[in-house]
Design a protein around this motif. Structure first.
Motif, PDB file in Angstrom:
ATOM      1  N   PRO A 188       0.848  -1.162   0.038  1.00 35.48           N
ATOM      2  CA  PRO A 188      -0.027   0.171   0.070  1.00 35.48           C
ATOM      3  C   PRO A 188       0.955   1.311   0.012  1.00 35.48           C
ATOM      4  O   PRO A 188       2.080   1.100   0.709  1.00 35.48           O
ATOM      5  N   ILE A 241      -1.640   5.818   3.107  1.00 36.47           N
ATOM      6  CA  ILE A 241      -3.185   5.936   3.324  1.00 36.47           C
ATOM      7  C   ILE A 241      -3.462   6.506   4.953  1.00 36.47           C
ATOM      8  O   ILE A 241      -2.529   6.143   5.646  1.00 36.47           O
ATOM      9  N   SER A 281      -4.048  11.811   0.379  1.00 36.49           N
ATOM     10  CA  SER A 281      -4.214  10.587  -0.629  1.00 36.49           C
ATOM     11  C   SER A 281      -5.644  10.185  -0.883  1.00 36.49           C
ATOM     12  O   SER A 281      -6.461  10.201   0.091  1.00 36.49           O
ATOM     13  N   THR A 290      -6.152   7.018  -1.762  1.00 36.55           N
ATOM     14  CA  THR A 290      -5.967   5.688  -1.486  1.00 36.55           C
ATOM     15  C   THR A 290      -6.854   5.402  -0.105  1.00 36.55           C
ATOM     16  O   THR A 290      -6.506   6.004   0.659  1.00 36.55           O
ATOM     17  N   ASP A 326      -9.826   0.358  -0.268  1.00 31.18           N
ATOM     18  CA  ASP A 326      -8.816  -0.057  -1.479  1.00 31.18           C
ATOM     19  C   ASP A 326      -7.778  -1.090  -1.079  1.00 31.18           C
ATOM     20  O   ASP A 326      -7.522  -2.249  -1.892  1.00 31.18           O
ATOM     21  N   THR A 376      -7.656  -5.130  -2.288  1.00 32.78           N
ATOM     22  CA  THR A 376      -6.603  -5.688  -3.137  1.00 32.78           C
ATOM     23  C   THR A 376      -6.106  -6.829  -2.303  1.00 32.78           C
ATOM     24  O   THR A 376      -5.491  -7.891  -3.098  1.00 32.78           O
ATOM     25  N   ALA A 399      -1.578  -1.128  -3.746  1.00 33.49           N
ATOM     26  CA  ALA A 399      -2.581  -0.344  -3.205  1.00 33.49           C
ATOM     27  C   ALA A 399      -2.559   1.101  -3.464  1.00 33.49           C
ATOM     28  O   ALA A 399      -1.715   1.478  -2.556  1.00 33.49           O
ATOM     29  N   GLY A 400      -2.612   1.944  -4.388  1.00 34.93           N
ATOM     30  CA  GLY A 400      -2.287   3.252  -4.517  1.00 34.93           C
ATOM     31  C   GLY A 400      -1.308   3.421  -5.607  1.00 34.93           C
ATOM     32  O   GLY A 400      -0.487   2.740  -5.874  1.00 34.93           O
TER      33      GLY A 400
END
Length: 309
Positions: free
Chosen positions: A193, A196, A241, A243, A247, A251, A267-268
């Motif tokens: 990721p 986040i 962000s 994300t 999300d 993922t 993720a992002g």
């Protein structure tokens, strides 16, 4: 979600059923992941550090498929107890999501051996302990291992050196495991990721201040302005962000259910961009991108904000 043949084309999914263990589920990404997997059909054992965190998680679960257990991944007895609980309660294991982690921020000059060992124990050694303990159950079901790293698993950022070391090592651990376990039918994927907004950011800022407090005053004074600006910038980056924890959870779901799981999932957009830059840019250009972070080293007082590029 429809069941698919086990050898279908990329993009097809397996049905979400069976037991999954998620570590670090007390809050943030782990919490969201545990709830998402439960809502999709998995039986979820959520690893938490405190009983009250587990009880709160149970009140948020909506389908009766989530249970919690106190799991300290740095304690071998706790890890063995987790595997025994899974065997007794579920009989098998479809997936292990190694999400638990901490971040020890600060200039490496301010990170002592105990702090670095703690970073590695939680973010690396503990996960290998979980994998080793649960592998017999995973082999029985041709299960999946999902190791959560971050965008810093490919790019080492100033003032997050200890964390980057652990994430680089977890990437290597995952690559080796993916190759070693392939003959037994256990698949290993990384989910990385990006930034986040989760409760970890307040913890990171507090830990950064502690790192300076533990360093000799002359050393701490060299870095104080730069580190404070960096931590503020990182928090701003997380707040901006797009994300979300959802999300990330989706993922992880893909990594557990894709018929042909990938070695890595991002993720992002920022995590994907960091991996791309690490692969394409030569070291001098990467170094230049991070000069803004270290420009205030030696400055007398905190000024400005310098987020991670």
């Amino acid at each position: 979600m429809n069941a698919t043949a086990p050898h279908g084309p990329r993009g097809r999914r397996l049905p979400p059923h069976g037991a999954v263990v998620v570590t670090g589920a007390s809050s943030g990404l782990g919490r969201e992941c545990a709830l998402e997997l439960e809502s999709r059909g998995f039986q979820v054992l959520a690893g938490v550090r405190r009983e009250e965190d587990g009880e709160k998680l149970l009140t948020e679960a909506r389908y009766g498929r989530l249970r919690h257990a106190l799991i300290d991944i740095t304690d071998e007895a706790s890890v063995r107890a987790s595997a025994e609980l899974v065997a007794d309660r579920y009989g098998g294991l479809r997936g292990l999501v190694n999400n638990a982690g901490i971040c020890v921020p600060g200039p490496l000059e301010c990170i002592d051996g105990d702090q670095l060992r703690h970073q590695l124990d939680v973010n690396l050694v503990g996960h290998l302990s979980m994998i080793r303990a649960h592998l017999p159950l995973l082999r029985r079901s041709n299960g999946r291992i999902v190791n959560v790293t971050s965008g810093l698993g490919k790019t080492a950022v100033p003032f997050l050196g200890a964390y980057s070391v652990a994430q680089f090592a977890k990437e290597a651990l995952s690559d080796a495991l993916r190759r070693e376990l392939a003959p037994s039918g256990v698949r290993v994927s990384i989910v990385a990721p990006g930034a986040i907004l989760t409760p970890i950011w307040s913890k990171v800022s507090q830990a950064g201040e502690r790192a300076l407090g533990d360093a000799p005053p002359a050393v701490a004074d060299l870095y104080r302005s730069a580190l404070q600006a960096f931590l503020e910038g990182n928090a701003q980056l997380a707040m901006a962000s797009r994300t979300t924890p959802e999300d990330f959870a989706r993922t992880v779901l893909r990594a557990l259910t894709d018929v042909r799981p990938r070695a890595r999932y991002w993720a992002g957009a920022d995590a994907r961009r960091a991996a791309l830059l690490a692969r394409l840019l030569p070291d001098p250009l990467l170094d230049r991108r991070f000069r803004g972070i270290t420009a205030l080293v030696g400055a007398p007082g905190p000024v400005g904000r310098t987020p991670v590029p």
